[in-house]
Design an enzyme around this catalytic site. Structure first.
Site, PDB file in Angstrom:
ATOM      1  N   ASP A   1     -22.140   5.796  19.193  1.00 34.28           N
ATOM      2  CA  ASP A   1     -22.430   5.446  17.790  1.00 34.28           C
ATOM      3  C   ASP A   1     -21.193   5.597  16.897  1.00 34.28           C
ATOM      4  O   ASP A   1     -21.304   5.595  15.678  1.00 34.28           O
ATOM      5  CB  ASP A   1     -23.577   6.311  17.255  1.00 34.28           C
ATOM      6  CG  ASP A   1     -23.208   7.790  17.224  1.00 34.28           C
ATOM      7  OD1 ASP A   1     -22.107   8.140  17.734  1.00 34.28           O
ATOM      8  OD2 ASP A   1     -23.993   8.587  16.692  1.00 34.28           O
ATOM      9  N   MET A   2     -20.006   5.746  17.514  1.00 35.69           N
ATOM     10  CA  MET A   2     -18.708   5.829  16.829  1.00 35.69           C
ATOM     11  C   MET A   2     -18.399   7.201  16.218  1.00 35.69           C
ATOM     12  O   MET A   2     -17.404   7.368  15.519  1.00 35.69           O
ATOM     13  CB  MET A   2     -18.526   4.726  15.763  1.00 35.69           C
ATOM     14  CG  MET A   2     -18.568   3.320  16.322  1.00 35.69           C
ATOM     15  SD  MET A   2     -17.366   3.065  17.655  1.00 35.69           S
ATOM     16  CE  MET A   2     -15.864   2.841  16.738  1.00 35.69           C
TER      17      MET A   2
ATOM     18  N   ARG B   1      -3.637   6.697  -3.688  1.00 36.11           N
ATOM     19  CA  ARG B   1      -3.640   5.895  -4.919  1.00 36.11           C
ATOM     20  C   ARG B   1      -4.840   6.220  -5.796  1.00 36.11           C
ATOM     21  O   ARG B   1      -4.868   5.871  -6.962  1.00 36.11           O
ATOM     22  CB  ARG B   1      -3.591   4.398  -4.566  1.00 36.11           C
ATOM     23  CG  ARG B   1      -2.202   3.971  -4.121  1.00 36.11           C
ATOM     24  CD  ARG B   1      -2.182   2.544  -3.610  1.00 36.11           C
ATOM     25  NE  ARG B   1      -2.819   2.425  -2.303  1.00 36.11           N
ATOM     26  CZ  ARG B   1      -2.954   1.288  -1.630  1.00 36.11           C
ATOM     27  NH1 ARG B   1      -2.505   0.169  -2.162  1.00 36.11           N
ATOM     28  NH2 ARG B   1      -3.522   1.267  -0.440  1.00 36.11           N
TER      29      ARG B   1
ATOM     30  N   GLY C   1       1.271  -8.549  -2.755  1.00 35.42           N
ATOM     31  CA  GLY C   1       1.338  -9.279  -4.026  1.00 35.42           C
ATOM     32  C   GLY C   1       2.439  -8.776  -4.948  1.00 35.42           C
ATOM     33  O   GLY C   1       3.217  -9.566  -5.511  1.00 35.42           O
ATOM     34  N   THR C   2       2.529  -7.462  -5.089  1.00 35.47           N
ATOM     35  CA  THR C   2       3.532  -6.877  -5.992  1.00 35.47           C
ATOM     36  C   THR C   2       4.935  -7.334  -5.590  1.00 35.47           C
ATOM     37  O   THR C   2       5.728  -7.781  -6.427  1.00 35.47           O
ATOM     38  CB  THR C   2       3.442  -5.328  -5.936  1.00 35.47           C
ATOM     39  OG1 THR C   2       2.127  -4.943  -6.304  1.00 35.47           O
ATOM     40  CG2 THR C   2       4.459  -4.663  -6.856  1.00 35.47           C
TER      41      THR C   2
ATOM     42  N   ASP D   1       7.663  -1.984 -10.423  1.00 35.84           N
ATOM     43  CA  ASP D   1       6.830  -1.716 -11.600  1.00 35.84           C
ATOM     44  C   ASP D   1       7.313  -0.429 -12.273  1.00 35.84           C
ATOM     45  O   ASP D   1       8.110   0.322 -11.709  1.00 35.84           O
ATOM     46  CB  ASP D   1       5.331  -1.637 -11.261  1.00 35.84           C
ATOM     47  CG  ASP D   1       5.027  -0.649 -10.151  1.00 35.84           C
ATOM     48  OD1 ASP D   1       5.704   0.398 -10.093  1.00 35.84           O
ATOM     49  OD2 ASP D   1       4.121  -0.915  -9.340  1.00 35.84           O
TER      50      ASP D   1
ATOM     51  N   ASP E   1       9.791   0.757  -3.095  1.00 40.05           N
ATOM     52  CA  ASP E   1       8.444   1.194  -3.483  1.00 40.05           C
ATOM     53  C   ASP E   1       7.890   2.098  -2.380  1.00 40.05           C
ATOM     54  O   ASP E   1       8.475   2.190  -1.301  1.00 40.05           O
ATOM     55  CB  ASP E   1       7.537  -0.031  -3.684  1.00 40.05           C
ATOM     56  CG  ASP E   1       6.414   0.215  -4.687  1.00 40.05           C
ATOM     57  OD1 ASP E   1       6.232   1.379  -5.113  1.00 40.05           O
ATOM     58  OD2 ASP E   1       5.702  -0.744  -5.037  1.00 40.05           O
TER      59      ASP E   1
ATOM     60  N   LYS F   1       5.592  -5.445 -15.808  1.00 39.71           N
ATOM     61  CA  LYS F   1       4.527  -6.457 -15.764  1.00 39.71           C
ATOM     62  C   LYS F   1       3.668  -6.312 -17.005  1.00 39.71           C
ATOM     63  O   LYS F   1       3.210  -5.216 -17.317  1.00 39.71           O
ATOM     64  CB  LYS F   1       3.637  -6.226 -14.533  1.00 39.71           C
ATOM     65  CG  LYS F   1       4.300  -6.637 -13.245  1.00 39.71           C
ATOM     66  CD  LYS F   1       3.380  -6.422 -12.067  1.00 39.71           C
ATOM     67  CE  LYS F   1       3.350  -4.979 -11.629  1.00 39.71           C
ATOM     68  NZ  LYS F   1       2.690  -4.722 -10.369  1.00 39.71           N
TER      69      LYS F   1
END
Ligand code: R5P
Length: 317
Positions: free
Chosen positions: A41-42, A100, A230-231, A174, A223, A197
């Site tokens: 069942d993991m 994050r 995307g960034t 950023d 970074d 941005k």
């Protein structure tokens, strides 16, 4: 490098066995035999197959994709070691996921980085050794000693070998990453630029303002994480529009979710350099413009110093 403390044991979860083995090779310490597997069942099941009683044990596990499974493996390995009477357990987490989520982003939202820190501590870790935390303050989420290493010495060595430093500008993609980018720029004595941005009005797309001189320069975006890509792709476009000669990126943690590898491959980035804090996939290994630097020596050295109670911070002097 031979281990400076014969007592150490290195246990690996399944997130990044290659890195754990490389760390073990550096410390001349083979990985401790352990089974980390799933029930039907993991559920995670762990069995440490060697005696660890009284030992100084280092558990190498990034909480990378699948993040929750790898986190659970880490917690259960720590629990198994604690119950097996290990003297000291250090959670070596090259990539600390959930970082994050380090503040409430709105009402009734969690601070998951703190919760994960609590889980690791309560499982029985005595120390944490991690790398390029998303924000340095996350160290304070742990009420146990926590060393936050930096990949910058590994990156700086690579940058010095590959570039004419006179034409380099380091760029933070950023405003939040300025301290990190400035630190690297200082090490190579390069100027710094910042991408700011801004969404001028709701429902309008973000405008990328480049603060600093980039025309004719080779720009190195710096970074901690690349996730969707995307960034970075947007930052590379903005820099080229401002006349940058070419754009490279040095990013510690290659999370690279979803279509990120394809996005980077199709982008104008000359090269994305990440580290093996997260095990690179086959797609990353064969991508035309991606390269991976190993942090095994850095992590191994920090483990050796922790075991022999030497300074870890002096690695970065
Ligand atoms: C954000 O604060 C991080 O430092 C990275 O800039 C971000 O996680 C990158 O995400 P993506 O690659 O999805 O744009």
């Amino acid at each position: 490098m031979p281990a400076r403390n014969g007592d150490i044991k290195i246990v690996a979860g399944n997130s990044n066995r290659a890195l754990a083995e490389a760390i073990g090779a550096y410390l001349a310490t083979p990985l401790t035999k352990a089974v980390v597997r799933r029930f039907a069942d993991m559920e995670v099941f762990v069995e440490i197959e060697e005696n660890v009683r009284g030992r100084d044990v280092f558990v190498v596990q990034s909480t990378s994709f699948p993040a929750n499974d790898h986190l659970m493996e880490l917690l259960i390995i720590i629990d198994a070691l604690r119950r097996a009477s290990a003297r000291r357990i250090t959670a070596v987490i090259p990539y600390f996921g959930y970082a994050r989520q380090d503040r409430k982003v709105g009402p009734r939202t969690p601070i998951s980085a703190k919760l994960v820190a609590n889980l690791i501590t309560h499982a029985g870790a005595d120390r944490v050794l991690t790398l390029d935390l998303h924000a340095g303050q996350i160290q304070g989420f742990f009420d146990i000693p926590t060393d936050n290493l930096y990949a910058s010495p590994v990156m700086v060595r690579d940058i010095r070998e590959r570039f004419d430093l006179k034409t380099i500008t380091v760029v933070s993609p950023d405003v939040g990453g300025v301290v990190r980018a400035r630190g690297l720029a200082k090490r190579i004595d390069a100027p710094l630029a910042i991408i700011d941005k801004r969404r001028e009005r709701p429902n309008e797309s973000e405008v990328m303002n480049v603060i600093g001189e980039v025309a004719g320069q080779t720009c190195l975006l710096v970074d901690d994480i690349i996730d969707s890509g995307g960034t970075l792709v947007n930052a590379a476009d903005a820099l080229l529009e401002k006349g940058a000669k070419d754009v490279y990126a040095y990013i510690t943690h290659g999370v690279l979710s979803g279509g990120a590898v394809a996005r980077i491959t199709a982008s104008k980035l000359k090269e994305l350099v990440t580290t093996d804090s997260i095990q690179p996939t086959e797609a990353v290994k064969v991508a035309r413009n991606m390269r991976v630097l190993s942090i095994a020596t850095l992590m191994g050295e920090a483990i050796g110093r922790t075991a022999s109670e030497e300074s870890v911070s002096s690695l970065f002097d």
